[in-house]
Design an enzyme around this catalytic site. Structure first.
Site, PDB file in Angstrom:
ATOM      1  N   ARG A 103       0.784  -1.256   0.045  1.00 49.79           N
ATOM      2  CA  ARG A 103      -0.055   0.338  -0.148  1.00 49.79           C
ATOM      3  C   ARG A 103       0.670   1.171   0.212  1.00 49.79           C
ATOM      4  NH1 ARG A 103      -5.274  -1.464   1.278  1.00 49.79           N
ATOM      5  NH2 ARG A 103      -5.546   0.857   1.744  1.00 49.79           N
ATOM      6  N   GLU A 120      -2.410  -3.511 -21.720  1.00 48.83           N
ATOM      7  CA  GLU A 120      -2.029  -4.166 -20.344  1.00 48.83           C
ATOM      8  C   GLU A 120      -0.641  -4.632 -20.526  1.00 48.83           C
ATOM      9  OE1 GLU A 120      -3.041  -4.153 -17.653  1.00 48.83           O
ATOM     10  OE2 GLU A 120      -2.306  -5.832 -16.726  1.00 48.83           O
ATOM     11  N   GLU A 144       5.230  -0.379 -15.539  1.00 44.63           N
ATOM     12  CA  GLU A 144       5.104  -0.519 -14.135  1.00 44.63           C
ATOM     13  C   GLU A 144       6.454  -1.100 -13.165  1.00 44.63           C
ATOM     14  OE1 GLU A 144       0.587  -1.265 -12.754  1.00 44.63           O
ATOM     15  OE2 GLU A 144       1.401  -3.050 -13.725  1.00 44.63           O
TER      16      GLU A 144
HETATM   17  C1  G6P Z   1      -3.133   0.876  -8.859  1.00 44.89           C
HETATM   18  C2  G6P Z   1      -2.545  -0.397  -8.968  1.00 44.89           C
HETATM   19  C3  G6P Z   1      -2.956  -1.165 -10.397  1.00 44.89           C
HETATM   20  C4  G6P Z   1      -4.369  -1.310 -10.444  1.00 44.89           C
HETATM   21  C5  G6P Z   1      -5.080   0.083 -10.221  1.00 44.89           C
HETATM   22  C6  G6P Z   1      -6.396  -0.026  -9.913  1.00 44.89           C
HETATM   23  O1  G6P Z   1      -2.737   1.759  -9.878  1.00 44.89           O
HETATM   24  O2  G6P Z   1      -1.058  -0.525  -8.893  1.00 44.89           O
HETATM   25  O3  G6P Z   1      -2.321  -2.497 -10.335  1.00 44.89           O
HETATM   26  O4  G6P Z   1      -4.776  -2.016 -11.518  1.00 44.89           O
HETATM   27  O5  G6P Z   1      -4.637   0.792  -8.924  1.00 44.89           O
HETATM   28  O6  G6P Z   1      -6.999  -0.906  -8.620  1.00 44.89           O
HETATM   29  P1  G6P Z   1      -8.131  -1.584  -8.169  1.00 44.89           P
HETATM   30  O7  G6P Z   1      -7.727  -1.930  -7.041  1.00 44.89           O
HETATM   31  O8  G6P Z   1      -9.265  -0.286  -8.378  1.00 44.89           O
HETATM   32  O9  G6P Z   1      -8.366  -2.548  -9.313  1.00 44.89           O
END
Ligand code: G6P
Length: 603
Positions: free
Chosen positions: A27, A481, A488
């Protein structure tokens, strides 16, 4: 964004808090800190950087207490530094606070507090919280009143834990638009941003709703937004601890890539079968409703948005209902056209993404039916939506999403088949897709087993600075993707382009040796994409083709042939591996890439 953990009980809290932080490190990992109560004083340990820095500075013999709060930070206000690290305290050291979220009116509050003689040590928004607590405590000599008055002042989002020597056995807890769970263990009560941090101690969780509070000591008492006592029931979460273990893999991401066949199988279990139409437990839409729908929005962020694009492709093909896929942070501010004849689907692995939740609230306000797709039981998005369908990927820890994406794609395709079946459309095709959905885990295993070839390729690409990913239809969505995965975790710039669009500008960037990934999984348009690949090849590009067609090229990665609606579930896997191996070759921290966080609870 930011992870918080708290404990009050009869054991030493410090190892528990450190362990909890490590589980929540996805987080945020800019700085970390712990505050405990010892000898009626607040003791704080905090430092810039990862949790192991914090661990190194703790003197475990001396830094001991049975009540404590902890934080791992993803910086919003103020650079990553020791001063800006949580916990924050007031100048009289009466209150220590950890906070996840953003206090939007902090500048105004800070100015007022400075006028009252308070002096600040950090650039954070959070520091106003302990200062306000102290300000109000000085007025009334009552901690609870100070807590109420402080919360009344705060605008924005927060999950807050506060400890104070004035109530040496108590943690004050408040939540608004940032997640918090409470669990009762055998030796005390645990609080965390997310279930995995405290899963070791309990499987019964209380989920705080927005504006609810809790006062935690020997027991826990919950309060509603008006500070009236309320009763909450614990919910049993059937996750196993080994789901958050690396199980011998070098990184969570690698483990999660390998878990994809199982994640997809678990997600579709009970929904898709050979001998019946697709069915969802506790959830149905009737034909009359679907027939009057004039529009569907799929709204999400990041990888979840890419899964939504595959949803658009499937729903439009099978149901012939127009679908728009929108990035949540755009959707929420552009006054979208939504009414009772609009269906809005929100996809979020964590179920806590601030923009996605805000977009959902907007859709509800405008009377659209809302469906959430989430991987986390009882996450905020599931509590806001009219209906929820869960992916069962299990906890996803690596910041870059893999198994959650595959599960989201599988689920949204199953949902498209479901709607088509209710509408009596494309029944034969729907049946074929159901059959193939069930066969996919086996095909995925085959691709995963062949991963040596992706490693060899990664070694060739690792020093590149710019790459392209191209495709058409669903292949373009996979290109997006694949390109995101590479950015990333390997920090290499890449662009995903619809294959036919490349010549309208970006082809100018193609030079001798530029790597271009082409994805071709639809025989109807394979010739078209092939021509586009020839166009870049004749300008010196190195082409790598991922295909389920019988195409001869210098570098081809073959994958099993399935219907183009389902091909993303297979064609993304080589791209995940390639991004992973490149990052490993570059010596990068795959699970915790720089500047990113897994759960983005700020807008
Ligand atoms: C962040 C993460 C991504 C994810 C996005 C949406 O950027 O690093 O991996 O796809 O949030 O997150 P969620 O929990 O809403 O799918």
């Amino acid at each position: 964004m930011c992870g918080i953990v708290g404990y009050v009980g009869n054991s030493n809290c410090v190892p528990k808090l450190v362990k909890g932080l490590k589980t929540l490190e996805y987080r945020g990992y800019d700085s970390a800190g712990i505050a405990i109560l010892k000898n009626e004083e607040i003791w704080v340990a905090k430092d810039k950087g990862r949790i192991h820095n914090l661990e190194d500075m703790i003197d475990y013999k001396d830094f001991v207490g049975t009540i404590g709060i902890a934080h791992t930070r993803w910086a919003t206000h103020g650079i990553p530094s020791k001063n800006n690290a949580h916990p924050h305290m007031d100048q009289n050291k009466h209150f220590a606070v950890v906070h996840n979220g953003i206090i939007e009116n902090y500048l105004e509050l800070k100015e007022q507090l400075i006028m009252h003689g308070f002096s600040f040590q950090s650039e954070t928004d959070t520091e106003v919280i302990p200062m306000l607590m102290e300000y109000y405590y000085q007025k009334d000599n009552d901690v609870f009143e100070a807590f109420k008055n402080t919360l009344n002042e705060l605008k924005g989002s927060y999950a807050i834990l506060i400890i104070t020597p004035l109530l040496p056995n108590t943690i004050l807890v408040a939540k608004k638009n940032s997640p918090l769970v409470v669990g009762k263990g055998n030796d005390g009560i645990y609080i965390a941003s997310d279930i995995p941090a405290i899963l070791e101690y309990t499987k019964d969780f209380f989920f705080l709703e927005d504006e609810e509070k809790a006062i935690i000591n020997n027991d826990v008492t919950f309060y509603n937004e008006h500070f009236q006592e309320i009763t909450k029931n614990a919910k049993y979460i059937d996750w196993e601890m080994d789901a958050i273990d690396k199980k011998g893999f070098e990184d969570y991401m690698l483990k999660e890539i390998h878990e994809q066949p199982e994640a997809l199988g678990n997600t579709l279990n009970g929904i898709v079968g050979l001998d019946k139409a697709v069915r969802f437990v506790n959830f149905s839409l009737d034909k009359e409703y679907l027939e009057q729908l004039n529009h569907i929005y799929i709204v999400a962020c990041g990888t979840a948005m890419h899964a939504g694009l595959v949803g658009k492709y499937s729903i439009e093909m099978l149901c012939r209902i127009p679908v728009d896929v929108e990035v949540a942070s755009e959707f929420r501010y552009r006054n979208p056209i939504i009414n009772a004849n609009t269906l809005c689907i929100f996809i979020s692995q964590s179920g806590e993404t601030a923009d996605t939740i805000a977009a959902l609230k907007l859709a509800r306000k405008r009377h659209a039916k809302t469906i959430a797709i989430s991987n986390v039981f009882e996450s905020s998005i599931t509590r806001e939506a009219d209906h929820t369908i869960y992916t069962h990927a299990g906890p996803e820890i690596a910041v870059a999403s893999t198994k959650a994406y595959i599960s989201q794609v599988g689920l949204i395709v199953a949902f498209a088949v479901y709607m088509a079946e209710v509408l009596d459309k494309e029944l034969e095709l729907c049946h074929d897709i159901q059959k193939e959905l069930l066969a996919l885990p086996n095909y995925m295993e085959q691709i995963i087993e062949n991963n040596e070839q992706y490693y060899e390729l990664a070694k060739k690409i690792k020093n590149e600075h710019d790459l392209f990913y191209i495709g058409r239809g669903n292949d373009y969505y996979v290109a997006m993707e694949g390109s995101l995965k590479l950015k990333e975790i390997s920090y290499i710039h890449s662009e995903a382009y619809p294959a036919g669009e490349l010549k309208h500008g970006p082809i100018a960037l193609v030079e001798n040796g530029t790597f271009v990934f082409g994805i071709i999984t639809d025989s109807n348009i394979s010739e078209k994409t092939l021509s586009n690949l020839e166009e870049v090849k004749s300008r010196g590009a190195n082409i790598i083709l991922i295909t389920n067609q019988n195409i001869k090229k210098e570098h081809v990665i073959n994958i099993p042939n399935v219907h183009p609606i389902l091909s993303p579930i297979l064609s993304i896997i080589p791209l995940q591996f390639i991004a992973y191996f490149i990052a490993k070759e570059k010596g990068l921290d795959v699970d915790k890439p720089r500047n990113l966080a897994k759960s983005v609870t700020v807008e």
